[in-house]
Design a protein around this motif. Structure first.
Motif, PDB file in Angstrom:
ATOM      1  N   GLU A 226      17.638 -96.608  20.175  1.00 29.79           N
ATOM      2  CA  GLU A 226      17.062 -96.909  18.873  1.00 29.79           C
ATOM      3  C   GLU A 226      17.077 -98.425  18.646  1.00 29.79           C
ATOM      4  OE1 GLU A 226      15.788 -94.463  17.365  1.00 29.79           O
ATOM      5  OE2 GLU A 226      16.817 -92.693  18.140  1.00 29.79           O
ATOM      6  N   GLY A 227      16.420 -98.863  17.602  1.00 25.06           N
ATOM      7  CA  GLY A 227      16.326-100.296  17.363  1.00 25.06           C
ATOM      8  C   GLY A 227      17.419-100.876  16.478  1.00 25.06           C
ATOM      9  N   GLU A 228      18.272-100.020  15.919  1.00 25.08           N
ATOM     10  CA  GLU A 228      19.287-100.496  14.980  1.00 25.08           C
ATOM     11  C   GLU A 228      20.488-101.120  15.682  1.00 25.08           C
ATOM     12  OE1 GLU A 228      20.240 -97.706  11.794  1.00 25.08           O
ATOM     13  OE2 GLU A 228      18.532 -96.502  12.440  1.00 25.08           O
ATOM     14  N   THR A 229      21.085-102.089  14.999  1.00 26.68           N
ATOM     15  CA  THR A 229      22.300-102.729  15.505  1.00 26.68           C
ATOM     16  C   THR A 229      23.323-102.835  14.369  1.00 26.68           C
ATOM     17  OG1 THR A 229      21.537-104.969  14.963  1.00 26.68           O
ATOM     18  CG2 THR A 229      20.997-104.116  17.167  1.00 26.68           C
ATOM     19  N   ARG A 230      24.593-102.957  14.734  1.00 24.09           N
ATOM     20  CA  ARG A 230      25.660-103.164  13.762  1.00 24.09           C
ATOM     21  C   ARG A 230      26.873-103.725  14.497  1.00 24.09           C
ATOM     22  NH1 ARG A 230      28.390 -97.253  12.659  1.00 24.09           N
ATOM     23  NH2 ARG A 230      29.967 -98.546  11.657  1.00 24.09           N
ATOM     24  N   VAL A 231      27.824-104.207  13.744  1.00 28.16           N
ATOM     25  CA  VAL A 231      29.040-104.768  14.332  1.00 28.16           C
ATOM     26  C   VAL A 231      30.198-103.813  14.064  1.00 28.16           C
ATOM     27  CG1 VAL A 231      30.684-106.682  14.301  1.00 28.16           C
ATOM     28  CG2 VAL A 231      28.228-107.138  14.063  1.00 28.16           C
ATOM     29  N   ILE A 232      30.922-103.458  15.122  1.00 24.60           N
ATOM     30  CA  ILE A 232      32.097-102.604  15.013  1.00 24.60           C
ATOM     31  C   ILE A 232      33.274-103.326  15.647  1.00 24.60           C
ATOM     32  CG2 ILE A 232      33.166-100.397  15.631  1.00 24.60           C
ATOM     33  CD1 ILE A 232      30.408 -99.160  15.757  1.00 24.60           C
ATOM     34  N   GLY A 233      34.278-103.625  14.858  1.00 24.39           N
ATOM     35  CA  GLY A 233      35.460-104.295  15.380  1.00 24.39           C
ATOM     36  C   GLY A 233      35.178-105.630  16.028  1.00 24.39           C
ATOM     37  N   GLY A 234      34.145-106.315  15.539  1.00 24.22           N
ATOM     38  CA  GLY A 234      33.806-107.621  16.095  1.00 24.22           C
ATOM     39  C   GLY A 234      32.855-107.565  17.282  1.00 24.22           C
ATOM     40  N   TYR A 235      32.477-106.368  17.712  1.00 20.59           N
ATOM     41  CA  TYR A 235      31.559-106.214  18.844  1.00 20.59           C
ATOM     42  C   TYR A 235      30.165-105.839  18.348  1.00 20.59           C
ATOM     43  CZ  TYR A 235      35.620-106.187  21.959  1.00 20.59           C
ATOM     44  OH  TYR A 235      36.765-106.527  22.652  1.00 20.59           O
ATOM     45  N   ASN A 236      29.146-106.484  18.913  1.00 21.11           N
ATOM     46  CA  ASN A 236      27.763-106.153  18.587  1.00 21.11           C
ATOM     47  C   ASN A 236      27.401-104.833  19.253  1.00 21.11           C
ATOM     48  OD1 ASN A 236      27.075-108.589  17.121  1.00 21.11           O
ATOM     49  ND2 ASN A 236      27.195-109.658  19.083  1.00 21.11           N
ATOM     50  N   CYS A 237      26.945-103.882  18.454  1.00 18.61           N
ATOM     51  CA  CYS A 237      26.663-102.541  18.957  1.00 18.61           C
ATOM     52  C   CYS A 237      25.204-102.152  18.748  1.00 18.61           C
ATOM     53  CB  CYS A 237      27.561-101.516  18.277  1.00 18.61           C
ATOM     54  SG  CYS A 237      29.320-101.739  18.620  1.00 18.61           S
ATOM     55  N   PHE A 238      24.722-101.286  19.628  1.00 17.56           N
ATOM     56  CA  PHE A 238      23.367-100.772  19.560  1.00 17.56           C
ATOM     57  C   PHE A 238      23.409 -99.254  19.385  1.00 17.56           C
ATOM     58  CE2 PHE A 238      23.179-104.776  21.693  1.00 17.56           C
ATOM     59  CZ  PHE A 238      21.994-105.363  21.273  1.00 17.56           C
ATOM     60  N   LYS A 239      22.403 -98.732  18.703  1.00 14.69           N
ATOM     61  CA  LYS A 239      22.347 -97.305  18.389  1.00 14.69           C
ATOM     62  C   LYS A 239      21.575 -96.531  19.448  1.00 14.69           C
ATOM     63  CE  LYS A 239      20.778 -94.158  14.693  1.00 14.69           C
ATOM     64  NZ  LYS A 239      20.102 -94.106  13.363  1.00 14.69           N
ATOM     65  N   ALA A 240      22.093 -95.341  19.770  1.00 16.10           N
ATOM     66  CA  ALA A 240      21.403 -94.432  20.685  1.00 16.10           C
ATOM     67  C   ALA A 240      21.613 -93.014  20.167  1.00 16.10           C
ATOM     68  CB  ALA A 240      21.950 -94.566  22.100  1.00 16.10           C
ATOM     69  N   THR A 241      20.643 -92.153  20.397  1.00 13.26           N
ATOM     70  CA  THR A 241      20.754 -90.760  19.937  1.00 13.26           C
ATOM     71  C   THR A 241      20.442 -89.810  21.086  1.00 13.26           C
ATOM     72  OG1 THR A 241      18.445 -90.764  19.172  1.00 13.26           O
ATOM     73  CG2 THR A 241      20.160 -91.309  17.553  1.00 13.26           C
ATOM     74  N   ALA A 242      20.967 -88.604  20.965  1.00 20.69           N
ATOM     75  CA  ALA A 242      20.719 -87.568  21.976  1.00 20.69           C
ATOM     76  C   ALA A 242      20.947 -86.206  21.338  1.00 20.69           C
ATOM     77  CB  ALA A 242      21.632 -87.761  23.185  1.00 20.69           C
ATOM     78  N   VAL A 243      20.413 -85.181  21.956  1.00 20.51           N
ATOM     79  CA  VAL A 243      20.619 -83.800  21.510  1.00 20.51           C
ATOM     80  C   VAL A 243      21.352 -83.069  22.624  1.00 20.51           C
ATOM     81  CG1 VAL A 243      19.522 -81.631  20.861  1.00 20.51           C
ATOM     82  CG2 VAL A 243      18.548 -83.801  20.089  1.00 20.51           C
ATOM     83  N   ARG A 244      22.428 -82.375  22.269  1.00 24.27           N
ATOM     84  CA  ARG A 244      23.187 -81.630  23.279  1.00 24.27           C
ATOM     85  C   ARG A 244      23.487 -80.221  22.760  1.00 24.27           C
ATOM     86  NH1 ARG A 244      28.381 -80.592  22.038  1.00 24.27           N
ATOM     87  NH2 ARG A 244      29.550 -81.951  20.623  1.00 24.27           N
ATOM     88  N   PRO A 245      23.676 -79.271  23.660  1.00 26.06           N
ATOM     89  CA  PRO A 245      24.036 -77.909  23.247  1.00 26.06           C
ATOM     90  C   PRO A 245      25.412 -77.917  22.584  1.00 26.06           C
ATOM     91  CG  PRO A 245      23.245 -77.932  25.515  1.00 26.06           C
ATOM     92  CD  PRO A 245      23.463 -79.351  25.119  1.00 26.06           C
ATOM     93  N   ALA A 246      25.591 -77.123  21.546  1.00 27.89           N
ATOM     94  CA  ALA A 246      26.888 -77.032  20.875  1.00 27.89           C
ATOM     95  C   ALA A 246      27.835 -76.179  21.704  1.00 27.89           C
ATOM     96  CB  ALA A 246      26.718 -76.423  19.485  1.00 27.89           C
ATOM     97  N   SER A 247      29.045 -76.685  21.919  1.00 28.55           N
ATOM     98  CA  SER A 247      30.040 -75.931  22.670  1.00 28.55           C
ATOM     99  C   SER A 247      30.557 -74.768  21.827  1.00 28.55           C
ATOM    100  CB  SER A 247      31.215 -76.838  23.061  1.00 28.55           C
ATOM    101  OG  SER A 247      32.274 -76.071  23.585  1.00 28.55           O
ATOM    102  N   LYS A 248      30.500 -73.561  22.369  1.00 25.01           N
ATOM    103  CA  LYS A 248      30.955 -72.372  21.649  1.00 25.01           C
ATOM    104  C   LYS A 248      32.468 -72.297  21.559  1.00 25.01           C
ATOM    105  CE  LYS A 248      26.900 -69.593  22.873  1.00 25.01           C
ATOM    106  NZ  LYS A 248      26.401 -68.366  23.542  1.00 25.01           N
ATOM    107  N   THR A 249      33.160 -73.139  22.334  1.00 24.10           N
ATOM    108  CA  THR A 249      34.621 -73.117  22.313  1.00 24.10           C
ATOM    109  C   THR A 249      35.204 -74.302  21.546  1.00 24.10           C
ATOM    110  OG1 THR A 249      34.740 -74.311  24.434  1.00 24.10           O
ATOM    111  CG2 THR A 249      34.708 -71.902  24.512  1.00 24.10           C
ATOM    112  N   ASP A 250      34.349 -75.020  20.829  1.00 24.19           N
ATOM    113  CA  ASP A 250      34.817 -76.139  20.001  1.00 24.19           C
ATOM    114  C   ASP A 250      34.690 -75.733  18.540  1.00 24.19           C
ATOM    115  OD1 ASP A 250      35.381 -78.505  18.665  1.00 24.19           O
ATOM    116  OD2 ASP A 250      34.370 -79.753  20.147  1.00 24.19           O
ATOM    117  N   PHE A 251      35.823 -75.483  17.906  1.00 21.16           N
ATOM    118  CA  PHE A 251      35.871 -74.996  16.532  1.00 21.16           C
ATOM    119  C   PHE A 251      35.167 -75.938  15.557  1.00 21.16           C
ATOM    120  CE2 PHE A 251      38.303 -73.871  12.605  1.00 21.16           C
ATOM    121  CZ  PHE A 251      38.041 -72.516  12.599  1.00 21.16           C
ATOM    122  N   ARG A 252      35.111 -77.233  15.898  1.00 24.02           N
ATOM    123  CA  ARG A 252      34.509 -78.229  15.005  1.00 24.02           C
ATOM    124  C   ARG A 252      33.014 -78.044  14.846  1.00 24.02           C
ATOM    125  NH1 ARG A 252      36.302 -83.458  18.135  1.00 24.02           N
ATOM    126  NH2 ARG A 252      35.386 -82.154  19.758  1.00 24.02           N
TER     127      ARG A 252
END
Length: 292
Positions: A141-167
Motif C-alpha cells: 500500500e502507499g501509506e507510511t507511518r513511524v513506529i518506535g522511531g522506524y519508518n514503516c510501510f503498509k502492506a495487506t493480505a488475506v489469509r484463511p482463518a485458523s480453526k484452532t485459534d480462539f481469537r
C-alpha cells in the motif's frame, strides 16, 4: 599484484558473510485481542452469575493480553511468549486455551528454507507441528507511518482463518428472517453466538530499516521486519527492538513432541473440541470452563 587484490576481495566478502551470519536482533511484541464480543455474550447466558462473569473476564484478559519475544537473524527466528508465573486457578483447561490464543510453545521460522516448527501441548499430549510457511500474497500500500522511531510501510493480505485459534471467532451475523428467542430461551453457551470466519484481512506495517523477512507469529515475507499486525480484532505491536545484543540467543527449532503437520494438528484439535462440546451439552456455561 592481482593475486593480492583477489585475496583482499575474497577476504572482504568472507568478512561480510560472517557479519551477516552473526547479525542478530531481538524484538518485544505486545499482543492484545478485543474481548467485547465475548463479554456481550456473557449477558445472554442465564446461568452465569455476576461473580462468574467477572471471573471469566479476568481470565480472558490474561489470555488475550500477552507479551512475546522474537529473536531473529538473517534467515531464522524464534518467537516465544514471555515467561511469567501462572495466576491462581489456571489449570490444564486454561493452559489448553492459552495454546489456542497464540501462546504456549516455541515457534521457529526459517525464511530461507520456508518452513516452521512449533511445539504445542494439547489435552496432556505434546505435539511438534512442522510445515511450510504460509505464502502471503502481500499487497504493498502507499501509506507510511513511524513506529518506535522506524519508518514503516503498509502492506495487506488475506489469509484463511485458523480453526484452532480462539481469537478468530467473530459474532454471528443475525438473520433478519429468523425468529428471536424469548428471554427464557436464551442460549446458555455463549459460543453459540460466535462463528469462525473463512478468511481474515491482515494489515501489516514493516520497516526496511531492519532488512529481515521476519515478524511476529507466523507472519513473514515482507522486505523488512514487521512491527505491527492487525487482523481487525487482534493487534500485535512491537514495543522494543535491540539490534546485535551483547548476549546472543541460540536460534534453533524445537524438537520435543510427536511430529505432525499443521492440517493434522488442526483436525485433532477440532475433533476433540467437538467431542467436548457434545459431552457438555445441557450444562450451560460449564461448556467453556477455563479453570482446572
Amino acid at each position: 599484484m592481482k593475486k593480492v587484490i583477489l585475496v583482499l576481495a575474497f577476504s572482504a566478502f568472507g568478512c561480510l558473510g560472517l557479519r551477516a551470519q552473526e547479525f542478530q536482533g531481538m524484538a518485544v511484541y505486545e499482543s492484545k485481542t478485543s474481548t467485547a464480543d465475548f463479554k456481550s455474550n456473557f449477558a445472554g447466558n442465564r446461568e452465569m452469575t455476576p461473580e462468574m462473569q467477572k471471573s471469566m473476564e479476568e481470565r480472558m484478559k490474561s489470555m488475550f493480553e500477552k507479551t512475546f519475544i522474537l529473536n531473529f537473524d538473517k534467515s531464522a527466528s524464534v518467537y516465544k511468549e514471555e515467561e511469567k508465573l501462572d495466576a491462581p486457578g489456571q489449570g490444564g483447561g486454561m493452559r489448553m486455551m492459552v495454546s489456542m490464543t497464540g501462546g504456549g510453545g516455541t515457534l521457529y521460522k526459517n525464511v530461507k528454507e520456508k518452513l516452521y516448527a512449533v511445539d504445542k501441548e494439547f489435552m496432556g499430549k505434546e505435539f511438534l507441528v512442522k510445515d511450510s510457511l504460509v505464502n502471503y500474497q502481500w499487497k504493498m500500500e502507499g501509506e507510511t507511518r513511524v513506529i518506535g522511531g522506524y519508518n514503516c510501510f503498509k502492506a495487506t493480505a488475506v489469509r484463511p482463518a485458523s480453526k484452532t485459534d480462539f481469537r478468530n471467532f467473530r459474532p454471528k451475523k443475525e438473520d433478519p428472517a429468523a425468529a428471536k428467542p424469548a428471554d427464557g430461551e436464551k442460549k446458555t453457551n455463549f459460543m453459540d453466538n460466535l462463528e469462525m470466519p473463512k478468511d481474515l484481512t491482515i494489515t501489516a506495517w514493516y520497516t526496511p530499516e531492519i532488512p529481515v523477512n521476519q515478524g511476529p507469529e507466523n507472519y513473514w515475507g515482507l522486505p523488512g521486519l514487521i512491527l505491527e499486525v492487525n487482523d481487525g480484532k487482534t493487534v500485535i505491536l512491537c514495543s522494543k527492538i535491540v539490534l546485535n545484543p551483547k548476549e546472543k540467543t541460540v536460534i534453533k527449532a524445537p524438537v520435543k513432541g510427536k511430529v505432525i503437520s499443521q492440517k493434522e494438528y488442526d483436525e485433532t484439535v477440532v475433533k476433540k473440541m467437538q467431542e467436548m462440546r457434545e459431552m457438555n451439552q445441557g450444562r450451560g456455561g460449564a461448556q467453556m470452563r477455563m479453570g482446572r
